[in-house]
Design a protein around this motif. Sequence first.
Motif, mmCIF file in Angstrom:
data_model
loop_
_atom_site.group_PDB
_atom_site.id
_atom_site.type_symbol
_atom_site.label_atom_id
_atom_site.label_comp_id
_atom_site.label_asym_id
_atom_site.label_seq_id
_atom_site.Cartn_x
_atom_site.Cartn_y
_atom_site.Cartn_z
ATOM 1 N N LEU A 159 4.231 4.905 -6.833
ATOM 2 C CA LEU A 159 5.546 5.370 -6.405
ATOM 3 C C LEU A 159 6.030 6.551 -7.236
ATOM 4 C CD1 LEU A 159 7.436 1.998 -5.760
ATOM 5 C CD2 LEU A 159 6.324 3.506 -4.101
ATOM 6 N N ALA A 160 5.630 6.626 -8.507
ATOM 7 C CA ALA A 160 6.099 7.716 -9.366
ATOM 8 C C ALA A 160 5.612 9.064 -8.879
ATOM 9 C CB ALA A 160 5.650 7.467 -10.806
ATOM 10 N N THR A 161 4.370 9.112 -8.445
ATOM 11 C CA THR A 161 3.799 10.375 -7.947
ATOM 12 C C THR A 161 3.882 10.501 -6.439
ATOM 13 O OG1 THR A 161 1.598 9.352 -7.864
ATOM 14 C CG2 THR A 161 2.217 10.513 -9.886
ATOM 15 N N ARG A 162 4.416 9.465 -5.772
ATOM 16 C CA ARG A 162 4.548 9.464 -4.309
ATOM 17 C C ARG A 162 3.218 9.756 -3.639
ATOM 18 N NH1 ARG A 162 10.457 12.067 -2.756
ATOM 19 N NH2 ARG A 162 11.681 10.834 -4.259
ATOM 20 N N SER A 163 2.243 8.923 -3.972
ATOM 21 C CA SER A 163 0.896 9.133 -3.463
ATOM 22 C C SER A 163 0.316 7.820 -2.955
ATOM 23 C CB SER A 163 -0.015 9.712 -4.551
ATOM 24 O OG SER A 163 -0.107 8.821 -5.654
ATOM 25 N N CYS A 164 -0.511 7.930 -1.927
ATOM 26 C CA CYS A 164 -1.241 6.804 -1.363
ATOM 27 C C CYS A 164 -2.675 7.255 -1.136
ATOM 28 C CB CYS A 164 -0.602 6.332 -0.056
ATOM 29 S SG CYS A 164 -1.515 5.017 0.785
ATOM 30 N N ALA A 165 -3.607 6.324 -1.248
ATOM 31 C CA ALA A 165 -5.015 6.678 -1.093
ATOM 32 C C ALA A 165 -5.348 7.142 0.316
ATOM 33 C CB ALA A 165 -5.890 5.476 -1.463
ATOM 34 N N CYS A 166 -4.545 6.752 1.305
ATOM 35 C CA CYS A 166 -4.815 7.220 2.669
ATOM 36 C C CYS A 166 -4.498 8.695 2.828
ATOM 37 C CB CYS A 166 -4.021 6.397 3.686
ATOM 38 S SG CYS A 166 -2.240 6.708 3.695
ATOM 39 N N GLY A 167 -3.631 9.257 1.973
ATOM 40 C CA GLY A 167 -3.333 10.683 1.979
ATOM 41 C C GLY A 167 -2.222 11.111 2.913
ATOM 42 N N LYS A 168 -1.738 10.222 3.736
ATOM 43 C CA LYS A 168 -0.741 10.609 4.743
ATOM 44 C C LYS A 168 0.606 10.922 4.116
ATOM 45 C CE LYS A 168 0.526 9.291 9.433
ATOM 46 N NZ LYS A 168 0.369 8.270 10.497
ATOM 47 N N TRP A 169 0.994 10.166 3.083
ATOM 48 C CA TRP A 169 2.290 10.382 2.436
ATOM 49 C C TRP A 169 2.346 11.759 1.780
ATOM 50 C CZ3 TRP A 169 4.534 6.701 -1.886
ATOM 51 C CH2 TRP A 169 5.873 7.033 -2.105
ATOM 52 N N GLN A 170 1.274 12.165 1.116
ATOM 53 C CA GLN A 170 1.272 13.438 0.415
ATOM 54 C C GLN A 170 1.330 14.625 1.373
ATOM 55 O OE1 GLN A 170 -0.431 10.571 -0.200
ATOM 56 N NE2 GLN A 170 -2.036 11.044 -1.685
ATOM 57 N N ILE A 171 0.674 14.526 2.519
ATOM 58 C CA ILE A 171 0.572 15.668 3.419
ATOM 59 C C ILE A 171 1.835 15.860 4.248
ATOM 60 C CG2 ILE A 171 -0.725 16.666 5.333
ATOM 61 C CD1 ILE A 171 -2.207 16.680 2.677
ATOM 62 N N CYS A 172 2.382 14.769 4.808
ATOM 63 C CA CYS A 172 3.515 14.913 5.731
ATOM 64 C C CYS A 172 4.871 14.734 5.070
ATOM 65 C CB CYS A 172 3.374 13.943 6.898
ATOM 66 S SG CYS A 172 3.471 12.207 6.429
ATOM 67 N N GLY A 173 4.935 14.199 3.844
ATOM 68 C CA GLY A 173 6.208 14.080 3.145
ATOM 69 C C GLY A 173 7.026 12.857 3.508
ATOM 70 N N ILE A 174 6.539 12.015 4.431
ATOM 71 C CA ILE A 174 7.219 10.784 4.825
ATOM 72 C C ILE A 174 6.326 9.623 4.427
ATOM 73 C CG2 ILE A 174 8.194 9.486 6.753
ATOM 74 C CD1 ILE A 174 8.575 12.106 8.215
ATOM 75 N N PRO A 175 6.858 8.584 3.787
ATOM 76 C CA PRO A 175 5.998 7.473 3.340
ATOM 77 C C PRO A 175 5.190 6.874 4.482
ATOM 78 C CG PRO A 175 8.191 7.272 2.393
ATOM 79 C CD PRO A 175 8.264 8.384 3.383
ATOM 80 N N CYS A 176 3.928 6.581 4.199
ATOM 81 C CA CYS A 176 3.057 5.952 5.186
ATOM 82 C C CYS A 176 3.397 4.462 5.258
ATOM 83 C CB CYS A 176 1.594 6.161 4.810
ATOM 84 S SG CYS A 176 1.157 5.519 3.186
ATOM 85 N N LYS A 177 2.719 3.753 6.138
ATOM 86 C CA LYS A 177 2.999 2.326 6.298
ATOM 87 C C LYS A 177 2.644 1.534 5.047
ATOM 88 C CE LYS A 177 -1.431 1.556 8.658
ATOM 89 N NZ LYS A 177 -2.084 1.013 9.891
ATOM 90 N N HIS A 178 1.630 1.991 4.295
ATOM 91 C CA HIS A 178 1.268 1.288 3.065
ATOM 92 C C HIS A 178 2.360 1.434 2.007
ATOM 93 C CE1 HIS A 178 -2.571 2.961 4.891
ATOM 94 N NE2 HIS A 178 -2.592 1.682 5.195
ATOM 95 N N ALA A 179 2.877 2.660 1.871
ATOM 96 C CA ALA A 179 3.947 2.897 0.901
ATOM 97 C C ALA A 179 5.234 2.187 1.314
ATOM 98 C CB ALA A 179 4.194 4.391 0.760
ATOM 99 N N LEU A 180 5.516 2.137 2.598
ATOM 100 C CA LEU A 180 6.721 1.454 3.056
ATOM 101 C C LEU A 180 6.654 -0.045 2.778
ATOM 102 C CD1 LEU A 180 7.419 3.273 6.441
ATOM 103 C CD2 LEU A 180 8.781 3.379 4.358
ATOM 104 N N ARG A 181 5.447 -0.627 2.855
ATOM 105 C CA ARG A 181 5.318 -2.045 2.538
ATOM 106 C C ARG A 181 5.720 -2.304 1.093
ATOM 107 N NH1 ARG A 181 6.237 -5.366 5.506
ATOM 108 N NH2 ARG A 181 7.769 -5.713 3.875
ATOM 109 N N VAL A 182 5.315 -1.415 0.188
ATOM 110 C CA VAL A 182 5.681 -1.554 -1.225
ATOM 111 C C VAL A 182 7.174 -1.312 -1.413
ATOM 112 C CG1 VAL A 182 5.338 -0.582 -3.518
ATOM 113 C CG2 VAL A 182 3.384 -0.901 -2.004
#
Length: 312
Positions: A159-182
């Motif tokens: 969450l500190a770096t706003r990153s997920c291994a799927c890469g979707k959060w970093q590219i589009c700027g909106i949390p992916c479903k994995h990040a939203l679960r957290v």
Amino acid sequence: MNCKNNGFSGSAFHKLFWIAANAYNEYVFGKAMEKISEYNANATAYLNSCIEQWSRHKFDSTVCCDHNTTNFVESFNACTKPFRDMPVFSLLEAIRSWCMQRVGARFDKAVDMEEGQLTAYALKELEERTAESRLCYATACGGGEFEVRDGHVNFPIRLATRSCACGKWQICGIPCKHALRVIYDQRMNPHDFISPWFKAAAYKLTYAEHIHPMADPSQWPDFGLPSIQPPTIKRPSGRPAKKRKRGANEPKKGKRNTNVKCGKCREFGHNSRTCKSGGTSATGPSTSKSGAAGASTSNGGPNTRKRSKAAA
């Protein structure tokens, strides 16, 4: 289209290309490129020469835009279709009026937006990904790191770096479903983890100005400039064309897919008559039924008896 012009085409290549183009991380991209290399090594060499132009995982993360198509240009062309057969001056005036209405509506919308409010696009994406996050399971690892299981695959989250291994959060700027679960498990607000580009401040800056109304051309001031006359070209017969000219390899609009699927082996590229797999055709019973129906008709059906009575 460039791939087709260079001789790389086919349904298999088309499918693998879009998997690589829509990949948000290096792993999915590499798997698709490996299969493309097995299909055609020259295609891999050509695609590797300009990866940052077509594959999402190489896009600049500071831009927060994952669009890899030019569909917005097609939308603009569709909006200007009713004005294409007009003279140049009338065409430009129609486009100006259309843009003035569109920008004006968004200018008024930006004025009424509250501080921190999300745009309509970001809100829609957030709702869709929230529904998808219900099938994910998060495990806290300590230090602001989490592991999210989606099906049979695990994705590390920071969450500190706003990153997920799927890469979707970093590219589009909106949390992916994995990040939203957290985020939901930690009782946090997902709006705090969305890029500022999708909030009211950026929207207000984008539509801070609008197109002002103009008087009728007859009321414009005269600057003494020479009037531009139309070219001395004879108008061709028939109605002016409104549809744009498509390329030689571009599919025609409204046409069905021309990929032929075999009824025996279920493979593309040939039909059941030219199939070399030696499979059994599924048209046998239907042929016998049609033959039986033909025999019953030839022996004399109800319609035949009616015609014979009428002739008598």
